[in-house]
Motif scaffolding. Structure first.
Motif, short mmCIF file in Angstrom:
data_model
loop_
_atom_site.label_atom_id
_atom_site.label_comp_id
_atom_site.label_asym_id
_atom_site.label_seq_id
_atom_site.Cartn_x
_atom_site.Cartn_y
_atom_site.Cartn_z
N ARG A 131 17.72 89.02 110.21
CA ARG A 131 16.43 89.28 109.58
C ARG A 131 15.28 89.01 110.56
NH1 ARG A 131 12.08 88.44 105.92
NH2 ARG A 131 11.34 86.66 107.12
N SER A 132 15.36 87.88 111.26
CA SER A 132 14.22 87.56 112.11
C SER A 132 14.16 88.50 113.31
CB SER A 132 14.22 86.09 112.50
OG SER A 132 15.17 85.85 113.49
N SER A 133 15.33 88.90 113.83
CA SER A 133 15.30 89.88 114.92
C SER A 133 14.71 91.19 114.42
CB SER A 133 16.71 90.14 115.45
OG SER A 133 17.28 88.96 115.93
N LEU A 134 15.11 91.57 113.23
CA LEU A 134 14.63 92.83 112.67
C LEU A 134 13.12 92.82 112.46
CD1 LEU A 134 17.10 94.07 109.95
CD2 LEU A 134 16.09 95.42 111.77
N ALA A 171 9.00 101.31 119.35
CA ALA A 171 9.46 100.05 119.95
C ALA A 171 10.85 99.68 119.45
CB ALA A 171 8.47 98.94 119.63
N ILE A 172 11.17 100.09 118.24
CA ILE A 172 12.48 99.76 117.69
C ILE A 172 13.57 100.40 118.54
CG2 ILE A 172 14.01 99.98 115.69
CD1 ILE A 172 11.44 100.11 113.94
N LEU A 173 13.41 101.70 118.78
CA LEU A 173 14.41 102.42 119.58
C LEU A 173 14.44 101.88 121.00
CD1 LEU A 173 13.83 106.06 118.30
CD2 LEU A 173 15.68 104.50 117.72
N GLU A 174 13.28 101.53 121.53
CA GLU A 174 13.26 100.99 122.90
C GLU A 174 14.01 99.67 122.99
OE1 GLU A 174 9.10 100.99 124.09
OE2 GLU A 174 9.13 103.17 123.77
N ALA A 195 22.57 97.80 117.84
CA ALA A 195 22.23 98.18 116.46
C ALA A 195 23.20 97.52 115.48
CB ALA A 195 22.26 99.70 116.32
N ARG A 196 24.48 97.51 115.83
CA ARG A 196 25.47 96.88 114.95
C ARG A 196 25.23 95.39 114.84
NH1 ARG A 196 27.39 97.89 111.47
NH2 ARG A 196 29.48 97.09 111.64
N LYS A 197 24.80 94.77 115.93
CA LYS A 197 24.51 93.34 115.88
C LYS A 197 23.35 93.04 114.94
CE LYS A 197 26.24 90.92 119.92
NZ LYS A 197 26.01 90.88 121.37
N LEU A 198 22.45 94.01 114.81
CA LEU A 198 21.34 93.85 113.87
C LEU A 198 21.77 94.23 112.46
CD1 LEU A 198 18.24 95.05 115.89
CD2 LEU A 198 18.84 92.74 115.19
N GLY A 199 23.04 94.57 112.31
CA GLY A 199 23.56 94.82 110.97
C GLY A 199 23.40 96.24 110.46
N PHE A 200 22.90 97.14 111.30
CA PHE A 200 22.80 98.53 110.86
C PHE A 200 24.19 99.09 110.60
CE2 PHE A 200 18.68 98.21 113.09
CZ PHE A 200 17.84 98.77 112.14
N SER A 201 24.32 99.88 109.52
CA SER A 201 25.60 100.50 109.23
C SER A 201 25.88 101.60 110.24
CB SER A 201 25.58 101.11 107.83
OG SER A 201 24.75 102.25 107.84
N ILE A 202 27.12 102.06 110.27
CA ILE A 202 27.48 103.16 111.16
C ILE A 202 26.62 104.39 110.85
CG2 ILE A 202 29.33 104.80 111.67
CD1 ILE A 202 29.85 102.24 113.03
N GLU A 203 26.41 104.65 109.57
CA GLU A 203 25.58 105.80 109.20
C GLU A 203 24.15 105.63 109.73
OE1 GLU A 203 26.58 109.10 108.63
OE2 GLU A 203 28.18 107.63 108.68
N ASP A 204 23.62 104.44 109.60
CA ASP A 204 22.30 104.14 110.18
C ASP A 204 22.32 104.37 111.69
OD1 ASP A 204 21.16 103.47 107.77
OD2 ASP A 204 21.27 101.31 108.06
N CYS A 205 23.38 103.90 112.31
CA CYS A 205 23.48 104.05 113.78
C CYS A 205 23.47 105.51 114.18
CB CYS A 205 24.76 103.40 114.30
SG CYS A 205 24.72 101.60 114.23
N ARG A 206 24.18 106.30 113.41
CA ARG A 206 24.21 107.74 113.67
C ARG A 206 22.78 108.29 113.63
NH1 ARG A 206 29.13 110.37 113.12
NH2 ARG A 206 30.07 108.98 111.60
N LEU A 256 13.66 103.53 108.28
CA LEU A 256 15.08 103.20 108.29
C LEU A 256 15.27 101.69 108.47
CD1 LEU A 256 17.54 105.44 110.32
CD2 LEU A 256 18.03 103.07 109.77
N ALA A 257 14.53 101.15 109.41
CA ALA A 257 14.65 99.72 109.71
C ALA A 257 14.17 98.87 108.53
CB ALA A 257 13.88 99.38 110.97
N MET A 258 13.09 99.33 107.89
CA MET A 258 12.55 98.58 106.75
C MET A 258 13.55 98.58 105.59
SD MET A 258 9.34 97.49 107.38
CE MET A 258 8.20 97.70 106.01
N ASN A 259 14.17 99.72 105.35
CA ASN A 259 15.19 99.79 104.30
C ASN A 259 16.32 98.82 104.60
OD1 ASN A 259 13.95 101.69 102.73
ND2 ASN A 259 15.04 103.42 103.62
N HIS A 260 16.73 98.83 105.85
CA HIS A 260 17.80 97.93 106.25
C HIS A 260 17.37 96.48 106.04
CE1 HIS A 260 21.09 96.17 108.24
NE2 HIS A 260 20.46 95.89 109.36
N LEU A 261 16.15 96.20 106.42
CA LEU A 261 15.62 94.85 106.26
C LEU A 261 15.66 94.43 104.79
CD1 LEU A 261 14.23 92.34 107.34
CD2 LEU A 261 12.05 93.54 107.20
#
Lengths: 130, 130
Positions: free
Chosen positions: A101-104, A120-123, B52-63, B82-87
DNA sequence: TGCGCTCCTTCCAGTCACTGGAAGGGTTGC
DNA sequence: GCAACCCTTCCAGTGACTGGAAGGAGCGCA
């Protein structure tokens, strides 16, 4: 009582109850036509299971909890230890998620989130992590 | 570079890399003998995936993240969403786990945890929840 | 040339706790 | 006699890998 009724009364879906029978957590009787018949004791057991599952205990934990529940000579220390182990696993998960969460939050706060392509997220995902 | 080396350099296990190829996340070339050959771009992509996986994004998110990363005309707003939804999914999970945790702590604190069979934890699981 | 060692390949199965759905039979009420 | 609803079993899918078996490829060394 058949599966529909015990499902309603215990709050455990019929599908799940069949699954629990499959893995040996409950052992209902059968009528001659093959329908499952549940007794009050099964209702009690299913409610127990439902509550334990809501607390996040694994099926294996539940199996042990039921065994302990039905063992009159159990030491409460054993139950407590099982619960404490479960608690620490949960706390570990919480800590992991909080790190995520905090990294995000960190990563998101750097992103303008507008129509432009700079992000910046993608970077941060592409480059080395901080 | 073959799978062993890219695995070491990206930190992604070889098994996982094969799996990612299976589901179309990477498309390495092949040598005549069937070995996978990875380019620098694949290394970059795998590292991206790993982060991305370390931040917990799903495979579909990663795609989707990769698609956005490679789309020069993306709007950063889309990535941000996308990131906010994940958060918020993560925050929901944290809240759930914290509820579990507090119920558990509550239940555990009532249990003596000694050699005797009386156990408040089992009683709470057997009886109605507070 | 043979041997051992490590790397690579594919494929199958298992994880966890269900959940959805198909195909078919039983029961109940009108 | 039939609709509506309940029950049965069995199979497959979920997410993201992970373990292991069986077998081929490459490489250094005697």
């Amino acid at each position: 009582m058949n599966i529909g009724e015990i499902s309603k009364r215990s709050g455990v879906p019929a599908k799940t109850i069949r699954y629990y029978e499959d893995i040996g957590l409950i052992k209902p009787e059968r009528t001659p036509n093959g329908y499952r018949v549940f007794a009050e004791a099964d209702l009690h057991r299913l409610s127990f299971l439902g509550r334990a599952r809501k607390l996040g205990f694994s099926i294996e934990d539940c199996r042990n909890l039921i065994r302990l529940y039905e063992d009159e000579t159990r030491a409460s220390a054993e139950v407590r230890e099982l619960a404490m182990n479960h608690l620490s696993r949960i706390e570990e998960k919480i800590a992991q998620l909080q790190n995520m969460r905090s990294s995000l939050v960190d990563v998101i706060s750097d992103c303008a989130g507008d129509h432009r392509p700079d992000c910046a997220i993608l970077e941060r995902l592409a480059g080395p992590m901080t």
